[in-house]
Design a protein around this motif. Structure first.
Motif, short mmCIF file in Angstrom:
data_model
loop_
_atom_site.label_atom_id
_atom_site.label_comp_id
_atom_site.label_asym_id
_atom_site.label_seq_id
_atom_site.Cartn_x
_atom_site.Cartn_y
_atom_site.Cartn_z
N ASN A 1 0.83 -1.21 0.00
CA ASN A 1 0.00 0.00 0.00
C ASN A 1 0.86 1.25 0.00
OD1 ASN A 1 -2.32 -1.53 0.00
ND2 ASN A 1 -2.69 -1.32 2.20
N LEU B 1 -14.25 7.84 12.94
CA LEU B 1 -13.25 8.43 12.05
C LEU B 1 -12.72 9.74 12.61
CD1 LEU B 1 -14.73 7.75 8.48
CD2 LEU B 1 -13.12 6.39 9.81
N LEU C 1 -9.57 11.38 11.04
CA LEU C 1 -9.86 11.02 9.66
C LEU C 1 -11.12 11.73 9.19
CD1 LEU C 1 -9.20 7.17 9.95
CD2 LEU C 1 -7.57 9.01 9.44
N VAL D 1 -5.87 8.82 0.68
CA VAL D 1 -6.71 7.65 0.92
C VAL D 1 -8.03 8.16 1.49
CG1 VAL D 1 -7.00 5.50 2.19
CG2 VAL D 1 -4.75 6.14 1.33
N ARG D 2 -9.12 7.85 0.83
CA ARG D 2 -10.44 8.30 1.26
C ARG D 2 -11.25 7.11 1.73
NH1 ARG D 2 -12.04 12.60 -3.59
NH2 ARG D 2 -10.30 14.06 -3.22
N LEU D 3 -11.92 7.30 2.84
CA LEU D 3 -12.73 6.24 3.44
C LEU D 3 -14.19 6.51 3.16
CD1 LEU D 3 -10.88 6.06 6.89
CD2 LEU D 3 -10.40 4.76 4.81
N PHE E 1 -2.48 1.66 5.87
CA PHE E 1 -1.93 2.73 5.05
C PHE E 1 -1.08 3.65 5.92
CE2 PHE E 1 -5.62 1.33 2.71
CZ PHE E 1 -5.20 1.35 1.39
N ARG F 1 0.11 6.96 7.78
CA ARG F 1 -0.70 7.99 8.41
C ARG F 1 -0.81 9.24 7.53
NH1 ARG F 1 -4.72 8.78 12.13
NH2 ARG F 1 -4.69 10.94 12.81
N LEU G 1 -3.54 9.17 4.95
CA LEU G 1 -4.90 9.31 5.47
C LEU G 1 -5.22 10.77 5.79
CD1 LEU G 1 -4.82 6.26 7.92
CD2 LEU G 1 -6.09 6.37 5.77
N THR G 2 -4.29 11.48 6.42
CA THR G 2 -4.57 12.85 6.85
C THR G 2 -4.54 13.85 5.70
OG1 THR G 2 -2.22 13.12 7.39
CG2 THR G 2 -3.69 12.43 9.16
N ALA H 1 -7.87 1.30 7.42
CA ALA H 1 -7.06 2.52 7.48
C ALA H 1 -5.70 2.27 8.10
CB ALA H 1 -7.81 3.60 8.25
N GLN H 2 -5.62 1.31 9.01
CA GLN H 2 -4.34 1.03 9.66
C GLN H 2 -3.34 0.36 8.73
OE1 GLN H 2 -4.69 -0.27 14.02
NE2 GLN H 2 -6.73 -0.73 13.28
#
Length: 362
Positions: A167, A263, A268, A244-246, A234, A236, A239-240, A231-232
């Motif tokens: 990833n 989130l 997130l 990477v979009r959830l 990827f 950090r 994510l911020t 998310a874990q």
């Protein structure tokens, strides 16, 4: 059961009495501590159901997290908390309506439960506490047809399906390809993870429109445990910074609220968690709900005294209000309707009874 205020006071003062049954406590000790605090409000509001107490607390927690940037900004400038918008003030009033003279004590319990939830959040070990509370205390499970994937199983599935190093390499590759198509193709990406976030925020205006975002989607998100587990896997900084979009969607508004809270607890973005049907909702409807989520979050993140007229980007049509797009939440925090009292029935007149003698001595 008729509500007895004096009896409730005695029960609260007696430490040996446990209001919540042991079988209704989650196995997680931190989640069980939150349940014990929330259950204190049962006696304060006429022994209302855990469903109502939990829904009220979730509503308060979500609004508090959404308003936190505005409070931080106002405290840094004026040294006081920001004033909430009128629509949020109305929600506080509706929640307090159920507790009457015990409103201050009820909100103190809500605040203590929120503090326990925040203290349990560790960015290095993302976990879901709201799901176990919902399943054990509120009443999810076989009766409701809801079964949330345990956090341990979600983490196991995520580790089997996604490799952390792969990833990481994929995100770096997408950024490099976007830079190659940008006006400055000679930019050099960092080699240290600690430098990535600063690099992205400083240069994303150059190559950001060309980057292919990694989307992690959960069509029946529940309380968001699977999204947290994914998310874990990827870095950090991915994510911020939004690389990477959830995405999450669920039929139950309570579930989507739990996911958004989970989130936000870990920093997130919750914009792409919406209430709907992943099987029949059109892509246009989903995009519209995500836009409404984002606009509402940005609007409530602004201090009231400095709230701009429009938060959306220039030239972009503002999204419809989120309240018009999502179904009515399964929450008691709705408009308060006056109780209907049945008119008193007239009491029948008593007929005079005739005194009948037995004929003796007449």
């Amino acid at each position: 059961m008729k509500y007895n205020m004096h009896q409730a006071d005695r029960l609260r003062d007696c430490e040996s009495v446990q209001m919540v049954k042991r079988r209704d406590l989650p196995a997680n000790a931190q989640a069980a501590a939150i349940v014990k605090v929330l259950d204190r409000n049962s006696a304060l509001s006429g022994y209302r159901r855990p469903t109502d107490l939990f829904a009220e607390w979730l509503h308060i927690v979500e609004l508090t997290l959404l308003r936190m940037p505005a409070h931080v900004k106002t405290i840094s400038q004026l040294g006081v908390l920001d004033q909430d918008p009128p629509e949020i003030q109305e929600i506080w009033k509706r929640v307090g309506h159920f507790y009457g003279a015990h409103t201050a004590e009820a909100f103190a319990n809500f605040r203590e439960a929120f503090q326990l939830l925040c203290e349990s959040a560790d960015p290095g070990d993302m976990k879901d506490l709201l799901g176990p509370i919902y399943m054990a205390w509120v009443g999810g499970g076989e009766s409701w047809g809801q079964f949330f994937t345990p956090m341990s199983l979600s983490q196991l599935l995520a580790s089997m399906l996604m490799d952390v190093d792969e990833n990481h390499a994929e995100i770096v590759r997408r950024v490099q390809e976007a830079i190659a198509r940008s006006p400055q193709p000679d930019l050099v990406v960092p080699t240290d993870d600690a430098e990535w976030e600063g690099f992205i925020r400083a240069t994303c205006a150059i190559w950001g429109p060309q980057v292919e975002v990694f989307a992690l989607s959960e069509p029946a998100c529940g309380s968001g445990g699977m999204l947290l587990a994914g998310a874990q896997r990827f870095p950090r900084w991915a994510l911020t910074t939004g690389l990477v979009r959830l995405h999450g969607i669920d039929l139950d508004p309570t579930c989507t609220r739990m996911t958004r809270i989970n989130l936000m607890l870990y920093g997130l973005c919750p914009d792409a968690v919406i209430c709907g049907n992943a099987l029949i909702d059109s892509p246009a409807d989903i995009v519209q709900k995500i836009a409404a989520n984002r606009e509402q979050r940005l609007r409530w993140a602004q201090p009231v005294n400095a709230m701009p007229v429009a938060v959306h980007e220039a030239g972009v049509e503002p999204a419809r209000p989120l309240a018009e797009l999502e179904p009515r939440p399964l929450s008691p925090v709705g408009p308060i309707k006056p109780r209907r009292t049945a008119p008193a029935r007239p009491r029948p007149k008593t007929r005079p009874t005739a005194q009948m003698g037995l004929g003796i001595g007449d």
